[in-house]
Design a protein around this motif. Sequence first.
Motif, short mmCIF file in Angstrom:
data_model
loop_
_atom_site.label_atom_id
_atom_site.label_comp_id
_atom_site.label_asym_id
_atom_site.label_seq_id
_atom_site.Cartn_x
_atom_site.Cartn_y
_atom_site.Cartn_z
N SER A 185 0.88 -1.14 -0.18
CA SER A 185 -0.09 -0.21 0.10
C SER A 185 0.78 1.26 -0.05
O SER A 185 0.61 2.18 -0.70
N ALA A 186 1.88 1.45 0.98
CA ALA A 186 2.71 2.42 1.12
C ALA A 186 3.41 2.60 -0.21
O ALA A 186 3.49 3.77 -0.72
N LEU A 187 4.07 1.62 -0.95
CA LEU A 187 4.84 1.82 -1.88
C LEU A 187 4.11 2.48 -3.08
O LEU A 187 4.56 3.06 -4.03
N THR B 213 -1.96 11.69 -14.55
CA THR B 213 -3.43 10.65 -14.67
C THR B 213 -2.89 9.42 -14.05
O THR B 213 -3.89 8.78 -13.47
N LYS B 214 -1.65 8.95 -14.25
CA LYS B 214 -1.40 7.55 -13.97
C LYS B 214 -1.31 7.53 -12.31
O LYS B 214 -1.75 6.62 -11.65
N ALA B 215 -0.91 8.66 -11.66
CA ALA B 215 -0.69 8.62 -10.52
C ALA B 215 -2.36 8.33 -9.67
O ALA B 215 -2.42 7.72 -8.68
N PHE B 216 -3.32 9.00 -10.21
CA PHE B 216 -4.85 8.61 -9.61
C PHE B 216 -5.21 7.55 -9.90
O PHE B 216 -5.83 6.93 -9.16
N GLU B 217 -5.02 6.76 -11.15
CA GLU B 217 -5.20 5.59 -11.33
C GLU B 217 -4.39 4.71 -10.56
O GLU B 217 -5.07 3.76 -9.92
N VAL B 218 -3.07 4.89 -9.88
CA VAL B 218 -2.58 4.14 -9.07
C VAL B 218 -3.42 3.98 -7.61
O VAL B 218 -3.66 3.06 -6.93
N VAL B 219 -3.49 5.34 -7.06
CA VAL B 219 -4.01 5.49 -5.79
C VAL B 219 -5.48 4.85 -5.89
O VAL B 219 -5.63 4.36 -4.79
N GLU C 282 -7.75 -0.89 -6.61
CA GLU C 282 -8.21 -1.71 -5.38
C GLU C 282 -6.66 -2.33 -4.72
O GLU C 282 -6.84 -2.44 -3.53
N GLU C 283 -5.64 -2.43 -5.31
CA GLU C 283 -4.39 -3.09 -4.87
C GLU C 283 -3.72 -2.08 -3.78
O GLU C 283 -2.97 -2.47 -2.88
N THR C 284 -4.39 -0.78 -3.97
CA THR C 284 -3.63 0.11 -2.93
C THR C 284 -4.07 -0.14 -1.47
O THR C 284 -3.33 0.34 -0.63
N HIS C 285 -5.22 -0.44 -1.53
CA HIS C 285 -5.96 -0.46 -0.04
C HIS C 285 -7.16 -1.29 -0.10
O HIS C 285 -7.88 -1.06 -1.01
N ALA D 94 -14.35 5.70 -5.85
CA ALA D 94 -12.89 5.13 -6.35
C ALA D 94 -12.93 4.67 -7.62
O ALA D 94 -12.16 4.78 -8.52
N GLU D 95 -14.18 3.81 -7.79
CA GLU D 95 -14.37 3.30 -9.22
C GLU D 95 -14.49 4.27 -10.35
O GLU D 95 -13.76 4.16 -11.36
N LEU D 96 -14.93 5.47 -10.08
CA LEU D 96 -15.22 6.51 -11.08
C LEU D 96 -13.69 7.17 -11.23
O LEU D 96 -13.41 7.23 -12.52
N THR D 97 -12.91 7.19 -10.31
CA THR D 97 -11.67 7.80 -10.16
C THR D 97 -10.75 6.78 -11.03
O THR D 97 -9.95 7.22 -12.34
N LEU D 98 -10.91 5.61 -10.97
CA LEU D 98 -10.05 4.61 -11.59
C LEU D 98 -10.52 4.68 -13.25
O LEU D 98 -9.70 4.58 -14.03
#
Lengths: 295, 295
Positions: A66-68, A120-126, A129-132, B139-143
């Motif tokens: 999550s943190a990484l 854009t990718k930053a928001f995709e990553v955050v 689901e894998e993030t938290h 979160a789903e919308l963001t993704l």
Amino acid sequence: MKDLKTALGDNAKAVNRVLDDLLVMSGGPESRVVEAMRYTALSGGKRIRPFLVTASADLFNVNKTSALRVAAAVEMIHCYSLIHDDLPAMDNDDLRRGQPTCHIQFDEATAILAGDALLTKAFEVVAGEETHDSSTVRAELTLALAKASGEAGMVGGQMLDLVAEDHELNMPEVTRLQRMKTGALIAVSCEAGAILGKASKNAHHVLHAYAHDIGLAFQIADDLLDVEGDEKEVGKKTGKDAAAGKATFVSLLGVERAREQAQLLADQAASHLDIFEEKAKLLKDLAHYVVNRTA
Amino acid sequence: MKDLKTALGDNAKAVNRVLDDLLVMSGGPESRVVEAMRYTALSGGKRIRPFLVTASADLFNVNKTSALRVAAAVEMIHCYSLIHDDLPAMDNDDLRRGQPTCHIQFDEATAILAGDALLTKAFEVVAGEETHDSSTVRAELTLALAKASGEAGMVGGQMLDLVAEDHELNMPEVTRLQRMKTGALIAVSCEAGAILGKASKNAHHVLHAYAHDIGLAFQIADDLLDVEGDEKEVGKKTGKDAAAGKATFVSLLGVERAREQAQLLADQAASHLDIFEEKAKLLKDLAHYVVNRTA
């Protein structure tokens, strides 16, 4: 416990591995933009913002994955801002982290798009689901990152910086500019750990205070490096602020008082974290590291 | 039920009100960037993407506030892409929606920042609690928005478009380019309604198929307008593709077959929505509207 230098190095390697995994070349001709994203995102750098994410997350025993991921997202936002900031229409810089800037290595259009895609990718990553496990945490992280990066945060600060070219700023104005331009992303890096760890309001508050002080200290150190730093070591052009006639903490306070002020802020930043006791040792050491760095 | 023209007009007004509320000038000198964001985001346009959001949300009785916030966010992303696409290093356009483009009205640096801030703001809006009670939905919308806008979606398509300047594309390549460059954001606009409405998998699937067809139809119509449209009516320079020697649906198929293909896609798009019966009337009408528009 690791010393700060080892911890910074290990963290940089771990963040790079995550960035490497996340920035995938599709193989199609559009991969050029991913190549440019990777060029900047994997180009080294001290990775202080990602370290703030993982070290603050460690205070609350957040799991490493999550943190990484969040650390990588923050670094993507930082890198996008560097790419756009270096463009000819902005600061027009040829050198960054000791390498040609993105628009020099590729071209201007590719650099603009690479910056856009990293943001854009930053928001995709955050938001992924894998993030938290908690979607509330993911939505909260998205919101905090967006606020810190947008027109009331980092972008607003960059706008202030451009507008400031036409009139000299005073101390409160320089402070406000830096809080927005560099402080907001530094603050959200620390805050991210608290969000990931569902920390108490008080813990949020304490980390915010730490981030505020370390952000200013970091900027003063940056201004000092622009005056006194070695271009090769710093990895970018120095003497730029003076040449541009820009008001900075150093031009307003002088070298000596600026250095004192940075030390004071570092001490103050560290003392905020006393409630975390030994657990906050790395973050405390970091406060002193950022003001004493030579690059 | 309203006719399409009234519904489009009412929706545009409602979206503008939300955009006006969301893009707030702080009063500080950095407000210049918000001024530039507002200049482009409130400059008119048909608001087809926001309409797709609200009309698809209506299929699932989503509340208006939720739908309009997401519609505004999608329009912000669209507007950011216009601003950056018009930059001298990209398409170098002076005219957009009948007005000077953002970098002409302001300056290049401000335009770069305004685009960055609009993209960022879109995520702030979508992730905000006011958008939906459920953080999972947010979160789903963001993704979904990030995926559609990034290196595997819109930005990737823009990169393809730039790379294509060096070699002529064939039909599958043009189709792929347009699916990424314009199709992905159109698709996510429809998908957003389904996400907001926690729709069934089948409903998602149907809307995706509709979006895919309407996206291509929209692009073919755009290519036809570039060849046959009236510059004043279209609000931007025409004849650009031919002048640049760019392969388009029209250059590959010829005017007649391109027009037939667009009509076919519009019919097909509409027929996907049969399962929603009368409720989907506006979206069905829209499919035909996008291919018959003159601007």
